[in-house]
Design an enzyme around this catalytic site. Sequence first.
Site, PDB file in Angstrom:
ATOM      1  N   ASP A 106       1.578   0.415  10.215  1.00 47.43           N
ATOM      2  CA  ASP A 106       0.345  -0.361  10.350  1.00 47.43           C
ATOM      3  C   ASP A 106       0.654  -1.638  11.120  1.00 47.43           C
ATOM      4  O   ASP A 106       1.613  -2.350  10.786  1.00 47.43           O
ATOM      5  CB  ASP A 106      -0.222  -0.744   8.981  1.00 47.43           C
ATOM      6  CG  ASP A 106      -1.000   0.385   8.318  1.00 47.43           C
ATOM      7  OD1 ASP A 106      -0.946   1.527   8.823  1.00 47.43           O
ATOM      8  OD2 ASP A 106      -1.646   0.126   7.283  1.00 47.43           O
ATOM      9  N   ASP A 162       0.594   5.699   2.104  1.00 45.49           N
ATOM     10  CA  ASP A 162      -0.506   5.237   2.947  1.00 45.49           C
ATOM     11  C   ASP A 162      -0.208   5.569   4.405  1.00 45.49           C
ATOM     12  O   ASP A 162      -0.181   6.726   4.789  1.00 45.49           O
ATOM     13  CB  ASP A 162      -0.744   3.749   2.722  1.00 45.49           C
ATOM     14  CG  ASP A 162      -2.053   3.272   3.325  1.00 45.49           C
ATOM     15  OD1 ASP A 162      -2.996   4.079   3.403  1.00 45.49           O
ATOM     16  OD2 ASP A 162      -2.153   2.098   3.706  1.00 45.49           O
ATOM     17  N   ARG A 198      -4.607   9.617  13.608  1.00 48.81           N
ATOM     18  CA  ARG A 198      -4.153   8.250  13.881  1.00 48.81           C
ATOM     19  C   ARG A 198      -2.792   8.215  14.571  1.00 48.81           C
ATOM     20  O   ARG A 198      -1.824   7.736  14.021  1.00 48.81           O
ATOM     21  CB  ARG A 198      -4.121   7.413  12.606  1.00 48.81           C
ATOM     22  CG  ARG A 198      -5.456   7.259  11.936  1.00 48.81           C
ATOM     23  CD  ARG A 198      -5.401   6.245  10.793  1.00 48.81           C
ATOM     24  NE  ARG A 198      -6.712   6.082  10.180  1.00 48.81           N
ATOM     25  CZ  ARG A 198      -6.985   5.214   9.204  1.00 48.81           C
ATOM     26  NH1 ARG A 198      -6.018   4.429   8.754  1.00 48.81           N
ATOM     27  NH2 ARG A 198      -8.195   5.125   8.703  1.00 48.81           N
ATOM     28  N   ASP A 220       0.792  -1.232   0.000  1.00 54.67           N
ATOM     29  CA  ASP A 220       0.000   0.000   0.000  1.00 54.67           C
ATOM     30  C   ASP A 220       0.824   1.281   0.000  1.00 54.67           C
ATOM     31  O   ASP A 220       0.280   2.361  -0.202  1.00 54.67           O
ATOM     32  CB  ASP A 220      -0.924   0.023   1.220  1.00 54.67           C
ATOM     33  CG  ASP A 220      -1.992  -1.053   1.166  1.00 54.67           C
ATOM     34  OD1 ASP A 220      -2.334  -1.494   0.047  1.00 54.67           O
ATOM     35  OD2 ASP A 220      -2.479  -1.454   2.234  1.00 54.67           O
TER      36      ASP A 220
END
Length: 394
Positions: free
Chosen positions: A220, A216, A272, A192
Amino acid sequence: MTLFTVSCLLVVLFLCHSLVHAENNGYYGYTPTVANYLPEKPQNIMNPVDSCWRLKSDWAANRKDLADCVVGFGSSTLGGKKGNLYVVTNPYDNAQNPQPGSLRYGVIQAKPLWITFAKDMVITLENELMVNSYKTIDGRGAKVEIAYGPCITIQDVTNVIVHGISIHDCKPGKYGMVRSSPTHVGHRKGSDGDAIAIFGSSNIWIDHCYLASCTDGLIDVIHASTGITISNNYFTQHDKVMLLGHNDDFVQDVKMKVTVAFNHFGPGLVERMPRVRRGYAHVANNRYDKWIMYAIGGSADPTIFSEGNYFIASDKSNSKEVTKREVKGGWNNWRWRTSKDVFKNGAYFVPSGYGSISLPYSSAQRFTVAPGNLVPSLTADAGPLNCNRNGPCY
C-alpha cells in the site's frame, strides 16, 4: 535438427529455468504455474536495474552500490548508503525493547544503516516493524523471510530500500506499544496486515522481493507518499495486490508518483496490480499471468501509463479486460494510455483521456522501456535472487 525439435528444447529449458528459480528463492512449497506462452526472445537479457549490479562478482564487498541502480520515480533513494553496515544475527523480536542483533534494533536507529543478514532466518514479528529513515534491508546472501505475524510499516520517513527478502502470510498488528526510534515508543492502534504499508513517505524502493498471502494488501502506498519505485518483485496468491492512493477524498495523493517496473504478477492474483487514485503511475515492463478480476484499475482521476507490459488474460471470458474504472461514469477524460504492450489470450486495455501523457521524469529518473515481447526475459528472475557471496547473483 528440425524446427519442431528446437521448439521442444526451448519449452523444456524455459520450464526448468522457472522451476529452479522458484525453488532457489523459497516459494514455500508453491511452484508458480508456467504460462503456456514461450518467451519471444532469449533468456540472457537483463533489465536496467539488474544489469547495473548483478553480474559483478564482488557485489558482497560493495553492497551499497545497489543504491545507484534504482530507476524511475524512486531513483533518488539512498537507503543506508551513507551509513555503516549492521548485521542481523538472530530472528528474535521485541516490539518495545529490541535487542542488538535483531532486525528491529537496526531499522529503528536514527542514523543511516545498511542492514544485512548473517544467515538464513524466518522472522515472525511481535508487532508491526516501524522502519526509520535512511535504512536498507538487504537480504542478499541469505534466505530471509518475514512471515506469520505483522509486517513492515514505512511511515513519515524517507529513503528506505527493501531488497531481496520474502514477505508472506502477514497478520494484522496488535494495539499496543511499538518502538519507532531509540528515543520513542508509541501507542499503535494495530496495522491492517499488509506486507509493506507506506504512509506519507518519500524516496522508497522495493526491489526483488517475494510477496504473497497477506491479510490485507501486499503493498500500500498512501497518504501522499511519492518518489516510489517498485521493481523486480514476484507477487502471487493474493487478492488485493497493490494500492496506490488512500481514498477518493484524499486529494493530497495528487502529488503521488510511483514507478511499477519489471515485476512478475504471477498466478493466483485477483486485482489491484495496481489500483491507483489521483496520482501518476508508470507501469512498465511487467508480466501479468491470468489475473482473476482485472490487472490495472483506479478511481478519482489518476494518470496511468501502461508501457511495454506483457498481459496474459485468464481463460474466463469475463476477465479479459486489463483495466477497471471504479466508477460508473465520468472517466472518459482520465488519462489512461497503453504503448508497446503485448496482449495474449484475448487480453485488452481500454484507454481514455486526451492530451499528453508524457512521463514527468527527470534525466536521472528516466530509463529505457523495452517492447512488451521482451518482458518474459526481463522479469524471469523477479523475486529474491540466489546470491553467492563469491560470485554473481542468479
